[in-house]
Design a protein around this motif. Structure first.
Motif, PDB file in Angstrom:
ATOM      1  N   ASP A  85     -13.461  21.647 102.836  1.00  0.00           N
ATOM      2  CA  ASP A  85     -12.871  22.321 101.680  1.00  0.00           C
ATOM      3  C   ASP A  85     -13.452  21.813 100.368  1.00  0.00           C
ATOM      4  N   LEU A  86     -13.196  22.561  99.306  1.00  0.00           N
ATOM      5  CA  LEU A  86     -13.576  22.191  97.945  1.00  0.00           C
ATOM      6  C   LEU A  86     -12.312  22.104  97.110  1.00  0.00           C
ATOM      7  N   ARG A  87     -12.187  21.015  96.334  1.00  0.00           N
ATOM      8  CA  ARG A  87     -11.084  20.887  95.374  1.00  0.00           C
ATOM      9  C   ARG A  87     -11.701  20.637  94.002  1.00  0.00           C
ATOM     10  N   VAL A  88     -11.360  21.485  93.045  1.00  0.00           N
ATOM     11  CA  VAL A  88     -11.839  21.338  91.676  1.00  0.00           C
ATOM     12  C   VAL A  88     -10.763  20.609  90.891  1.00  0.00           C
ATOM     13  N   LEU A  89     -11.149  19.509  90.251  1.00  0.00           N
ATOM     14  CA  LEU A  89     -10.224  18.677  89.481  1.00  0.00           C
ATOM     15  C   LEU A  89     -10.483  18.885  87.996  1.00  0.00           C
ATOM     16  N   TYR A  90      -9.506  19.476  87.315  1.00  0.00           N
ATOM     17  CA  TYR A  90      -9.615  19.763  85.887  1.00  0.00           C
ATOM     18  C   TYR A  90      -9.047  18.600  85.078  1.00  0.00           C
ATOM     19  N   PRO A  91      -9.487  18.422  83.823  1.00  0.00           N
ATOM     20  CA  PRO A  91      -8.946  17.354  82.977  1.00  0.00           C
ATOM     21  C   PRO A  91      -7.430  17.486  82.829  1.00  0.00           C
ATOM     22  N   ARG A 138     -17.726  22.468  83.437  1.00  0.00           N
ATOM     23  CA  ARG A 138     -18.994  21.932  83.939  1.00  0.00           C
ATOM     24  C   ARG A 138     -18.697  20.724  84.828  1.00  0.00           C
ATOM     25  N   ILE A 139     -19.451  20.581  85.886  1.00  0.00           N
ATOM     26  CA  ILE A 139     -19.240  19.508  86.857  1.00  0.00           C
ATOM     27  C   ILE A 139     -19.599  18.165  86.230  1.00  0.00           C
ATOM     28  N   LEU A 158     -21.109  25.865  92.755  1.00  0.00           N
ATOM     29  CA  LEU A 158     -20.721  25.376  94.083  1.00  0.00           C
ATOM     30  C   LEU A 158     -20.423  26.518  95.050  1.00  0.00           C
ATOM     31  N   ALA A 159     -20.217  27.718  94.533  1.00  0.00           N
ATOM     32  CA  ALA A 159     -19.922  28.866  95.404  1.00  0.00           C
ATOM     33  C   ALA A 159     -21.106  29.206  96.303  1.00  0.00           C
ATOM     34  N   GLU A 160     -22.296  28.835  95.892  1.00  0.00           N
ATOM     35  CA  GLU A 160     -23.506  29.140  96.658  1.00  0.00           C
ATOM     36  C   GLU A 160     -23.809  28.095  97.732  1.00  0.00           C
ATOM     37  N   VAL A 161     -23.029  26.997  97.770  1.00  0.00           N
ATOM     38  CA  VAL A 161     -23.300  25.886  98.675  1.00  0.00           C
ATOM     39  C   VAL A 161     -22.441  26.008  99.929  1.00  0.00           C
ATOM     40  N   ASP A 162     -23.070  25.821 101.085  1.00  0.00           N
ATOM     41  CA  ASP A 162     -22.347  25.814 102.357  1.00  0.00           C
ATOM     42  C   ASP A 162     -21.840  24.396 102.603  1.00  0.00           C
TER      43      ASP A 162
END
Length: 87
Positions: free
Chosen positions: A52-58, A80-81, A44-48
């Protein structure tokens, strides 16, 4: 009441949390990154993105703050997404 909602969301599994935070519109660009499901979340770092981006971990505590322009990326234990959605 806000703490009760947060507590309930934190106790849910990833799919349930995703459903509670999901918005119907695609203001965050989730449609353009659906192809990254199954990839490491660092892709996702390569996507414009428009917001904002929020990553939700288990098992992560999640505040029930919905922002339509924010992309949420639910990841598994291997980072992994699993799912991407606006909210």
């Amino acid at each position: 009441m806000r703490w009760v909602v947060v507590g309930l969301l934190a106790g849910c599994g990833g799919a349930e949390v995703g459903q509670a935070l999901r918005v119907a519109s695609d203001q965050c660009g989730a449609g353009q990154v659906q192809g990254l499901v199954g990839q490491p979340f660092v892709a996702l770092a390569e996507v414009d993105l428009p917001g904002d981006l929020r990553v939700l971990y288990p098992g992560q505590m999640v505040v029930a703050e919905v922002q339509p322009r924010r992309l949420n990326a639910a990841v598994d234990g291997a980072a992994r997404i699993r799912d991407v959605f606006c909210g």
